[in-house]
Design an enzyme around this catalytic site. Structure first.
Site, PDB file in Angstrom:
ATOM      1  N   GLY A  42       3.986   8.589 -18.995  1.00 27.42           N
ATOM      2  CA  GLY A  42       3.891   8.807 -17.764  1.00 27.42           C
ATOM      3  C   GLY A  42       5.095   9.425 -17.276  1.00 27.42           C
ATOM      4  O   GLY A  42       6.216   8.631 -17.473  1.00 27.42           O
ATOM      5  N   TYR A  98      -4.979   9.179 -22.363  1.00 24.25           N
ATOM      6  CA  TYR A  98      -4.963  10.548 -22.861  1.00 24.25           C
ATOM      7  C   TYR A  98      -4.572  10.543 -24.221  1.00 24.25           C
ATOM      8  O   TYR A  98      -4.097   9.513 -24.910  1.00 24.25           O
ATOM      9  CB  TYR A  98      -4.090  11.535 -22.115  1.00 24.25           C
ATOM     10  CG  TYR A  98      -2.631  11.214 -22.249  1.00 24.25           C
ATOM     11  CD1 TYR A  98      -2.048  12.213 -23.344  1.00 24.25           C
ATOM     12  CD2 TYR A  98      -1.795  10.458 -21.782  1.00 24.25           C
ATOM     13  CE1 TYR A  98      -0.694  12.409 -23.669  1.00 24.25           C
ATOM     14  CE2 TYR A  98      -0.294  10.552 -22.113  1.00 24.25           C
ATOM     15  CZ  TYR A  98       0.184  11.604 -22.992  1.00 24.25           C
ATOM     16  OH  TYR A  98       1.281  11.374 -23.015  1.00 24.25           O
ATOM     17  N   TYR A 114      -6.920  14.690 -21.606  1.00 17.57           N
ATOM     18  CA  TYR A 114      -6.992  13.574 -20.352  1.00 17.57           C
ATOM     19  C   TYR A 114      -8.114  13.097 -20.107  1.00 17.57           C
ATOM     20  O   TYR A 114      -9.172  13.638 -19.877  1.00 17.57           O
ATOM     21  CB  TYR A 114      -6.087  14.407 -19.224  1.00 17.57           C
ATOM     22  CG  TYR A 114      -4.691  14.844 -19.516  1.00 17.57           C
ATOM     23  CD1 TYR A 114      -3.607  13.701 -19.532  1.00 17.57           C
ATOM     24  CD2 TYR A 114      -4.527  15.818 -19.464  1.00 17.57           C
ATOM     25  CE1 TYR A 114      -2.401  14.229 -19.531  1.00 17.57           C
ATOM     26  CE2 TYR A 114      -3.034  16.399 -19.800  1.00 17.57           C
ATOM     27  CZ  TYR A 114      -2.086  15.625 -19.828  1.00 17.57           C
ATOM     28  OH  TYR A 114      -0.841  15.982 -20.046  1.00 17.57           O
ATOM     29  N   LYS A 232      17.193  23.150 -16.514  1.00 14.45           N
ATOM     30  CA  LYS A 232      17.126  22.829 -18.110  1.00 14.45           C
ATOM     31  C   LYS A 232      16.732  24.065 -18.672  1.00 14.45           C
ATOM     32  O   LYS A 232      15.881  24.849 -18.532  1.00 14.45           O
ATOM     33  CB  LYS A 232      16.248  21.773 -18.444  1.00 14.45           C
ATOM     34  CG  LYS A 232      16.281  20.467 -17.633  1.00 14.45           C
ATOM     35  CD  LYS A 232      15.289  19.263 -17.799  1.00 14.45           C
ATOM     36  CE  LYS A 232      14.059  19.915 -17.099  1.00 14.45           C
ATOM     37  NZ  LYS A 232      13.153  18.777 -17.165  1.00 14.45           N
ATOM     38  N   ALA A 235      17.192  24.860 -25.712  1.00 13.40           N
ATOM     39  CA  ALA A 235      18.250  24.749 -26.681  1.00 13.40           C
ATOM     40  C   ALA A 235      19.559  25.252 -26.328  1.00 13.40           C
ATOM     41  O   ALA A 235      20.483  24.960 -26.941  1.00 13.40           O
ATOM     42  CB  ALA A 235      17.878  25.441 -28.010  1.00 13.40           C
ATOM     43  N   ALA A 318      11.028  14.284 -23.718  1.00 14.73           N
ATOM     44  CA  ALA A 318      12.502  14.727 -23.662  1.00 14.73           C
ATOM     45  C   ALA A 318      12.952  14.829 -22.209  1.00 14.73           C
ATOM     46  O   ALA A 318      14.172  14.524 -21.657  1.00 14.73           O
ATOM     47  CB  ALA A 318      12.875  15.662 -24.567  1.00 14.73           C
ATOM     48  N   GLY A 319      12.254  15.653 -21.459  1.00 20.08           N
ATOM     49  CA  GLY A 319      12.769  16.057 -20.162  1.00 20.08           C
ATOM     50  C   GLY A 319      12.779  14.751 -19.402  1.00 20.08           C
ATOM     51  O   GLY A 319      13.832  14.735 -18.192  1.00 20.08           O
ATOM     52  N   ASP A 320      11.844  13.988 -19.424  1.00 25.47           N
ATOM     53  CA  ASP A 320      11.944  12.641 -18.581  1.00 25.47           C
ATOM     54  C   ASP A 320      13.276  11.918 -19.153  1.00 25.47           C
ATOM     55  O   ASP A 320      13.799  11.287 -18.280  1.00 25.47           O
ATOM     56  CB  ASP A 320      10.824  11.765 -18.794  1.00 25.47           C
ATOM     57  CG  ASP A 320       9.543  12.476 -18.538  1.00 25.47           C
ATOM     58  OD1 ASP A 320       9.329  13.233 -17.733  1.00 25.47           O
ATOM     59  OD2 ASP A 320       8.497  12.166 -19.527  1.00 25.47           O
TER      60      ASP A 320
END
Length: 397
Positions: A42, A98, A114, A232, A235, A318-320
């Site tokens: 989450g 999910y 989900y 963001k 790469a 990765a973003g979290d």
């Protein structure tokens, strides 16, 4: 939500749905996977767990079902050192779950199924989530995913991103998930919510897909209100705009759904960048470079830091993790370039494990790596297990 939380100051409060996640035991379509491993996932709880593992005082607030999956979820998040006393149990609605494949979310082969419609978290609303609880930390972290769960959740998000006196610093990760929105208006809703935040995270790719905004300057022109805007760039790395307020009152916010003063090119008139002749988009002059840009809202300092070279095991989470690393460095008062580098390092910890959550490096190790010169940073290579390596084992040039 009834009652109030214990009066223990949290550095960060994270609000949002977490689910029990089932990861495939082997690659391939879901129809062909014979078994799954249970974990949790989450966006907001991922940030909470990563920040707590990095040594911060964090509270996660949500709703889960009064079921076994809810028990597992709360225990798992708490095991990271997160305060879960603000999580409420719903006897009538289930905990969301999910299933996903092992492939990259960006590929056509990626599948996610989900089971979250009507979940306990989708019942969050301004009427059952007390502001005094959500405002009990220095920083409140939110995500656009919550806004997509239900009309009540959207109403809660609008209330929490309203610029009213006494609120904490508000962090908002756009987290555009097209499949969660029932109608196309969601993309404009996310823009409105982002305008009400103090710190915003958005991917260059999702800004292009959701808002038809291309490049860092166009994104900043559409989001002039947040004091800190982190873009963001995959790469290529990440860019942060940090605004120093202009003298006098700030301009009035643009009406919901409209891009403030944007021209056909997505650039807001009157914005200037100060940089050398070789400057790229957003006034950047190269990796780690700093530039300034002025607008009616004040003057931006623009810093860009390249991404690390990482042996990717799974990109989910990765973003979290990046947001957690950036926020951790922000809470510590580190400069903009260091905040971006800590974001990249935390993201690398998530990229090198199969689940959503990777163990962050020890703070001393993270500080050492974040302090490398630009050349050494660019030569750094990180693979599975790197966060557990000693100083000699991590491949620092």
């Amino acid at each position: 939500m009834t009652g109030t939380l214990p009066q223990v100051h949290a550095e960060v409060v994270c609000l949002g749905e977490s689910m029990v996640t089932f990861l495939p035991s082997r690659p391939g379509p879901l129809a062909d996977v014979p078994s799954f491993d249970r974990t949790i996932g989450g966006a907001e709880s991922n940030v909470a767990c990563a920040l707590a593992a990095a040594g911060h005082r964090v509270r996660w607030i949500s709703r889960v079902g009064a079921d076994g999956f809810g028990d597992h979820l709360v225990r798992s998040v708490a095991a990271y050192g997160v305060d879960t006393s603000g999580v409420r149990r719903d006897p009538e609605r289930p905990t969301g779950v999910y299933f996903r494949t092992a492939t990259d979310r960006a590929t056509d082969a990626h599948e996610v199924v989900y089971y979250r419609a009507g979940s306990a978290a989708s019942a969050m609303s301004p009427g059952n989530m007390a502001p005094e609880d959500l405002w009990s930390g220095t920083l409140l972290h939110l995500s656009g995913i919550t806004a997509a769960l239900s009309h009540d959740c959207l109403a809660l998000m609008r209330a929490l991103t309203a610029r009213v006196p006494g609120r904490p610093l508000v962090s908002f990760d756009v987290n555009h998930r097209p499949n969660l929105w029932r109608d196309p208006s969601g993309v404009r809703v996310l823009l409105d919510l982002a305008r009400g935040a103090d710190v915003v995270f958005v991917g260059e790719d999702e800004a292009a897909a959701a808002w038809d905004l291309h490049g860092a300057e166009a994104i900043r022109a559409a989001l002039p209100e947040p004091r800190t805007l982190v873009i963001k760039r995959g790469a290529a790395g990440a860019t942060v705009y940090t605004r120093e307020p202009a003298p006098g009152p700030e301009p009035e916010s643009t009406a919901p759904g409209a891009v403030p003063g944007a021209s056909a090119t997505g650039r807001r008139p009157g914005r200037t960048a100060e940089a050398g002749p070789d400057a790229g988009p957003g006034g950047r002059t190269g990796p780690g470079a700093t530039a300034t840009a002025a607008s009616a809202y004040g003057r931006d300092t623009v810093v860009s830091v390249p991404a690390l070279r990482v042996e990717v095991i799974a990109p989910v989470g990765a973003g979290d993790a990046f947001a957690a690393g950036f926020l951790s460095a922000t809470l510590r008062g580190l400069p903009a370039a260091a905040r971006l580098r800590h974001g990249h390092l935390m993201a690398a910890a998530a990229l090198t494990v199969p689940g959503d959550l990777g163990a962050p490096p020890a703070r001393a190790d993270a500080d050492r790596l974040a302090g490398l010169d630009d050349g050494a940073w660019g030569r750094l290579r990180l693979g599975p297990g790197w966060t557990e390596a000693t100083e000699q084992e991590v491949r620092t040039p």
